[in-house]
Structure formats: C-alpha cells, structure tokens
Design an enzyme around this catalytic site. Sequence first.
Site, PDB file in Angstrom:
ATOM      1  N   ARG A  67      -6.895  12.845   1.034  1.00 21.00           N
ATOM      2  CA  ARG A  67      -5.797  13.333   1.869  1.00 21.00           C
ATOM      3  C   ARG A  67      -4.418  12.825   1.434  1.00 21.00           C
ATOM      4  O   ARG A  67      -3.411  13.380   1.799  1.00 21.00           O
ATOM      5  CB  ARG A  67      -6.039  13.005   3.337  1.00 21.00           C
ATOM      6  N   HIS A  68      -4.389  11.737   0.683  1.00 27.58           N
ATOM      7  CA  HIS A  68      -3.073  11.299   0.170  1.00 27.58           C
ATOM      8  C   HIS A  68      -3.138  11.011  -1.335  1.00 27.58           C
ATOM      9  O   HIS A  68      -2.697  11.825  -2.121  1.00 27.58           O
ATOM     10  CB  HIS A  68      -2.461  10.148   0.983  1.00 27.58           C
ATOM     11  N   HIS A 114       1.031   6.119   1.977  1.00 28.27           N
ATOM     12  CA  HIS A 114       1.832   7.024   2.803  1.00 28.27           C
ATOM     13  C   HIS A 114       3.055   7.591   2.082  1.00 28.27           C
ATOM     14  O   HIS A 114       3.700   8.503   2.593  1.00 28.27           O
ATOM     15  CB  HIS A 114       2.156   6.370   4.140  1.00 28.27           C
ATOM     16  N   HIS A 161      -3.654  -4.863   7.684  1.00 30.87           N
ATOM     17  CA  HIS A 161      -3.814  -3.704   8.578  1.00 30.87           C
ATOM     18  C   HIS A 161      -2.947  -3.858   9.823  1.00 30.87           C
ATOM     19  O   HIS A 161      -3.112  -4.819  10.568  1.00 30.87           O
ATOM     20  CB  HIS A 161      -5.268  -3.455   9.004  1.00 30.87           C
ATOM     21  N   THR A 201      -6.750   6.157  10.121  1.00 34.20           N
ATOM     22  CA  THR A 201      -6.662   5.069   9.151  1.00 34.20           C
ATOM     23  C   THR A 201      -7.948   4.246   9.274  1.00 34.20           C
ATOM     24  O   THR A 201      -8.770   4.506  10.152  1.00 34.20           O
ATOM     25  CB  THR A 201      -5.396   4.213   9.406  1.00 34.20           C
ATOM     26  N   THR A 202      -8.135   3.266   8.367  1.00 40.76           N
ATOM     27  CA  THR A 202      -9.373   2.480   8.380  1.00 40.76           C
ATOM     28  C   THR A 202      -9.491   1.735   9.706  1.00 40.76           C
ATOM     29  O   THR A 202      -8.668   0.877  10.012  1.00 40.76           O
ATOM     30  CB  THR A 202      -9.371   1.485   7.200  1.00 40.76           C
ATOM     31  N   ASN A 246       0.851  -1.186   0.000  1.00 39.91           N
ATOM     32  CA  ASN A 246       0.000   0.000   0.000  1.00 39.91           C
ATOM     33  C   ASN A 246       0.895   1.248   0.000  1.00 39.91           C
ATOM     34  O   ASN A 246       1.717   1.429   0.899  1.00 39.91           O
ATOM     35  CB  ASN A 246      -0.893  -0.041   1.254  1.00 39.91           C
ATOM     36  N   GLU A 282      -8.383   0.576  -3.016  1.00 33.78           N
ATOM     37  CA  GLU A 282      -9.187   0.583  -1.785  1.00 33.78           C
ATOM     38  C   GLU A 282     -10.142   1.749  -1.861  1.00 33.78           C
ATOM     39  O   GLU A 282      -9.731   2.863  -2.209  1.00 33.78           O
ATOM     40  CB  GLU A 282      -8.280   0.814  -0.590  1.00 33.78           C
ATOM     41  N   ARG A 324      -9.258   8.208  -0.811  1.00 36.04           N
ATOM     42  CA  ARG A 324     -10.172   8.615   0.271  1.00 36.04           C
ATOM     43  C   ARG A 324     -11.078   9.719  -0.199  1.00 36.04           C
ATOM     44  O   ARG A 324     -10.719  10.501  -1.082  1.00 36.04           O
ATOM     45  CB  ARG A 324      -9.374   9.086   1.488  1.00 36.04           C
ATOM     46  N   HIS A 365      -5.486   3.810  -1.769  1.00 36.06           N
ATOM     47  CA  HIS A 365      -6.821   4.139  -1.245  1.00 36.06           C
ATOM     48  C   HIS A 365      -7.174   5.559  -1.667  1.00 36.06           C
ATOM     49  O   HIS A 365      -6.510   6.510  -1.256  1.00 36.06           O
ATOM     50  CB  HIS A 365      -6.767   4.025   0.288  1.00 36.06           C
ATOM     51  N   GLU A 370     -10.896  -9.580   2.631  1.00 38.40           N
ATOM     52  CA  GLU A 370      -9.644  -9.260   3.316  1.00 38.40           C
ATOM     53  C   GLU A 370      -9.969  -9.164   4.797  1.00 38.40           C
ATOM     54  O   GLU A 370     -10.817  -8.356   5.204  1.00 38.40           O
ATOM     55  CB  GLU A 370      -9.062  -7.941   2.800  1.00 38.40           C
TER      56      GLU A 370
END
Length: 236
Positions: free
Chosen positions: A48-49, A9, A190, A99-100, A6, A69, A44, A42, A150
């Site tokens: 945000r990223h 980040h 996760h 985070t999730t 992932n 995601e 979002r 992901h 998952e």
Amino acid sequence: MKIGVNIDHIASLRQIRNGTEPEPVLAALVCESSGADSIVAHLREDRRHIKETDLYLLRQAVKTKLNLEMSIASDIVEIACQLQPDQATLVPEKRREVTTEGGMDVAADPKRIKEAVERLARNGIPVSLFIDPDKKQITAAGKIGVKMIELHTGRFAEAKNTNSRNKYLKELINATRFAKSKSFQVFAGHGLNYNNVSEIAGIKGIEELNIGYSIVCRAAIVGLDAAVRQMKALIN
Ligand code: PXP
C-alpha cells in the site's frame, strides 16, 4: 540514542495520486543528511505504500542502515534475501489494519518465526523482532536465537490518562531492564511523537527509536511555508 526514520508515509502520500512524488529515496537522503541513523521502510503484503522498486533504490542510496520492516510471509522473506537490507525487523501483519497494531506473538508461534529468522540469518541479514514489552515475549525471542528486539510503544503512546500512561511507561522500563539482563540489543517505536518521545528516550538501555508518522506530519507543516513561497514566486 539513535533514530531510525520510517519513510512509509512519504510513499503513502505518493500513492494517494498513484504518482511519482514525493519520492521516498529523496526523503531518505534528506533524513540521513539531517541526522537519521537509519532508514526504515515496511514492504507490506498489499504494497500500500513502499514498493519493491523503492526498496532497490533505497538499497543503493542509503548509506546509514536500511532497516526493512516485514512480515514472515515466505515471498516477503525471499525479497528480503535478494535485497540484503542491513537489518530486518519482523512485524505481525494484518491486511486490514491501518498500522502495525501489536507485537509479534513469539510465545504463541515460535516455529514459523524461527524459520524466517534462520532463513534471513543464513542470507546474512540480522533480525530484530517487534514485540510487546512483555517478559514472556522477550524470553520466547531469546529461545529462537534472536539478539535484537524492538519494543512496541503503542500502548504507552495511546494511553488515555496519566495513570495508564505511567503504567505502560513502567512496563517499557521493566521490559528493557529484563531484555538487557538477557543481553539483547533493545530498540523501541510506534506512535512516538514530539510530545511523548522524551520519556521513552530517557529509558536506559534503549539504543534506537524508530519513528515515522509524527515526523512526516511535522514535515508537512514546517515545510508548508517554503512550499507556498516557492509556488507564489513562480506564479508571479
Ligand atoms: N517500529 C515499527 C516496528 C513499526 O511497525 C512502525 C510503524 O510502521 C514504527 C516503528 C513507526 O511507527 P510510527 O509511524 O507510529 O512512528
């Protein structure tokens, strides 16, 4: 056992300065050449990223599997249908969470989730559901026609003592066994890191682990040596 990396980040770091680096697509290429079996990103709702532009670049560059995601918000589902990732992983999304935080509550909200799953499926996108390691959720996922899940490893990863860690590990083992008996493909992720991954990697039936934060953190530390040397060489 496969690994999905992932890269959210990498994009978080870029967003700290609202700049252009580190570039998530370059990170994805490095991950693939280092053995990643898939790239996870992901989108979002608050962006945000990862941004849409990252996704379109990733779609062109990723040669393994692009796993998007995403929440079931209608505009996000629309983006997924345009993007055509190799897989969509549906996650719950709360705006203020860091985070999730938990899995999808499929048992409580099957109708809306089913609509999103079917819309993605009509557009040729296989769907995985991120759920807690719980029979009730696995059964509910089966009822809405999903074939991939998952399992959320967060409770195991965050356990404060050996007793609860063992309890949550057992929960993951039992959930995997139950899901395999119902012919699901099972992934997990996760909070997995260099200290806890081997127990999860040892669970028979799990095919793929999706890991982000700990890999990006480790990369920052193991990459510092070369980064400082390169800067010092330029200065001198
Ligand atoms: N799998 C899912 C469904 C996630 O939402 C996340 C976090 O974005 C991960 C895996 C990776 O978690 P972590 O960054 O803690 O390794």
